[in-house]
Design an enzyme around this catalytic site. Structure first.
Site: not given
Lengths: 194, 408
Positions: B143-144, B147, B231
């Protein structure tokens, strides 16, 4: 009148040229990406070759009764290393053998609590898990790149340009060994092969 | 590689433009109100913004990391975390390995920062490392990395600088306004209004005051809106990179439950901790996640995914939220992507966790019926004492050691 027609023709040619150049550059970019992705797999596979002798050395003392499993791992490693300069297809078969031999070893390890308390072994196990995952993910990335590249080569209109400039389809890195396809099942009664 | 979910989409650009306009308006009114010249105010706003930009560009990531108490680690410090980050770096096709940081904090959290994909950092708390298994950690890191890969960190940096400039300018403007108002210093206002048009001037002043109060709130709302959207997109990327949406979903469930988990509350000595609404171990986590969409929605979407591609996430999102999220350009590549099964290590961990949770729950039930429990001083065996038991000492049935009891 003739001037306008000439102008239109020139404009069409210029636009076509731009499209051809853009497509060609796109193909080159994608081919380089597959090469780069392949290099990534290679790095991780080499890392695995380096780890295995260490692992076997650490495990050997604890696992007197698992000679067969350990030998299978060592043999598979040597075999895989011997075809290290071959193409993706041939390599994938050998690496698949190695993966499944390693998976069997790690299952057997569960029977040796002393070994699982060994710090050295735990560090090695983490390294091995990490490397296995990195192999998996670099394979994933490589195969996705190849799929895109091959699609581009086959699809109209980029197939014309690819055909003229001699782009060839890349080979997938697919694991052939059937036991590799499924996640290793934990069963403690399975006798080690070979 | 895959069509990235780029930050320069129309909607993100529009939001940034709106925030820029807010900054402009704030500057304009400051100029009108204090400096007798709107242009001077706008220039002042631009100077503040420009300086913050410079600082952020050169120091932004280090400031954020230093503020959160993160320390940089090498592969030897935490091989597992480092390996997982590298795995996800490979899976996403990121070119440079991001720096890895650890924050000493029992809360469960993680973030990514940096000014470009080539200069990025990922930070996770020790609480997260303790509580998550490998598949879940992989989901969070993916997930990071999502980003980073989707250029969110740059977009958020840009948005947060704008927000910061607006907040600072509006804050000082209202302070000075109230201060000068209280000390009766209204001569400046009189001076600027000159002679005529009293009503118009008052309207302008009122609008200015309202703007000063509302601008920071509006900017914040926009900032949150951008953040929330990113997100979801990062979740979609995480599913694609790991090929295992359930990993991130399960990690998010742990984040959501970290305030009610028996394990956390057990550390408090109060026996009736569950009914105490004020003690929540993970409350801070929820506060930090205020910029995020509801965890329940994110979990629901991830759990409902049929495969691991962007198209699968889109389909699932439409089912849960009845709107669209992923730009069409990213959906163009329609090759189906299957999700992988859980790793054997995580499966084994799952069983251990369930046993522990069951034990915690049964302890709680005993305690509710007024049983006391002590650990044997010699062998550590858990001994349960019925409420009627009031002997001064107890012989451990396991090792024979005599435990002295405090009188209840």
């Amino acid at each position: 009148m003739a001037g306008i027609i000439l102008g239109v023709i020139v404009a069409i040619i210029v636009i076509l040229l731009i499209i051809i150049i853009a497509t060609y550059n796109g193909l080159v970019g994608m081919r380089n990406q597959t090469k780069n992705a392949w290099a990534q797999i290679d790095v991780q596979l080499k890392r695995r070759y380096d780890l295995i002798p260490n692992l076997v050395e650490t495990v050997k003392g604890y696992m007197q009764h698992e000679r067969g499993t350990l030998e299978a791992v060592t043999n598979a490693r040597n075999l895989a290393q011997s075809v290290a300069s071959a193409g993706p297809g041939e390599r994938a078969a050998a690496e698949g053998q190695l993966s499944s031999a390693l998976a069997r070893l790690l299952v057997v390890v569960e029977n040796y609590p002393n070994l699982k308390a060994n710090q050295n072994f735990l560090a090695l196990q983490e390294e091995l898990t990490g490397t296995e995952n990195k192999i998996g993910f670099s394979r994933q990335f490589y195969n996705d790149s190849v799929l895109r590249f091959n699609n581009k080569i086959e699809m109209f209109p980029s197939n014309i340009i690819a055909g003229m400039t001699g782009f060839k389809q890349s080979e997938f890195f697919e694991v052939k060994a059937p036991e590799e396809r499924e996640a290793p099942k934990v069963s403690f009664s399975a006798p080690p092969k070979s | 590689m895959w069509e990235q979910i780029k930050s320069n989409q129309i909607r993100s650009v529009m939001l940034i433009v709106t925030m820029g306009t807010l900054l402009f308006l704030v500057g304009y009114f400051i100029g009108l109100y204090f400096l007798d010249s709107p242009t001077a105010g706008v220039i002042l706003a631009l100077i503040v913004w420009g300086m913050m930009n410079l600082v952020a560009l050169f120091q932004g990531d280090s400031i954020i990391l230093a503020m959160s108490g993160a320390r940089k680690i090498s592969p030897q410090d935490h091989p597992r975390l480092y390996n997982v980050v590298e795995e996800m770096k490979i899976a996403s096709g990121l070119e440079k390995m991001p720096d890895v940081y650890i924050i000493d904090d029992p809360a469960l959290n993680a973030f990514a920062t940096g000014r470009s994909p080539d200069r990025a950092a990922v930070a996770v708390t020790t609480g997260l490392l303790d509580k998550l298994n490998r598949d879940e950690l992989q989901g969070v890191i993916a997930h990071e990395i999502g980003h980073i890969k989707n250029q969110d960190i740059r977009l958020m940096l840009l948005a947060s600088i704008l927000l910061g400039a607006i907040v600072i300018l509006a804050y000082y403007a209202t302070r000075i306004m109230f201060y000068s108002g209280m000390s009766g210093g209204s001569n400046r206002r009189k001076g600027s209004s000159g002679g005529g048009g009293g009503a118009a001037v008052i309207i302008v002043i009122v609008v200015g005051i309202i703007l000063m109060i509302l601008a920071p709130i509006m900017a914040q709302l926009i900032y949150f809106a951008i953040s929330r959207k990113r997100e979801y997109l990062a979740d979609a990327s995480a599913a694609l990179y790991t090929r295992y949406p359930a990993g991130l979903a399960s990690a998010l469930e742990k984040l959501a439950n970290s305030n009610t988990q028996v394990k956390n509350a057990n550390k408090a000595t109060a026996p009736m901790y569950i009914s105490n609404p004020f003690y929540k171990g993970g409350m801070a986590v929820n506060d930090l996640f205020a910029t995020h969409p509801p965890l329940a929605d994110r979990i629901g979407i991830l759990r409902a995914m049929g495969g691991a591609s962007y198209a699968d996430y889109e389909k699932s999102y439409e089912k849960v939220k009845a709107s669209r999220i992923i730009p069409a350009s990213a959906l163009a590549e329609a090759a189906p992507i299957e999700a992988r099964p859980a790793s054997p290590e995580s499966q084994a961990g799952e069983i251990r966790e369930r046993v522990e949770r069951t034990r915690e729950t049964s302890d709680l039930m005993w305690r509710l019926s007024n049983y006391r429990s002590i650990n044997c001083g010699n062998c550590g065996t858990r001994l349960r004492l019925p409420p009627s038991f009031n002997e001064p000492s107890l012989r451990c049935p396991h090792c024979g050691y005599v435990n002295q009891l405090e009188t209840a």
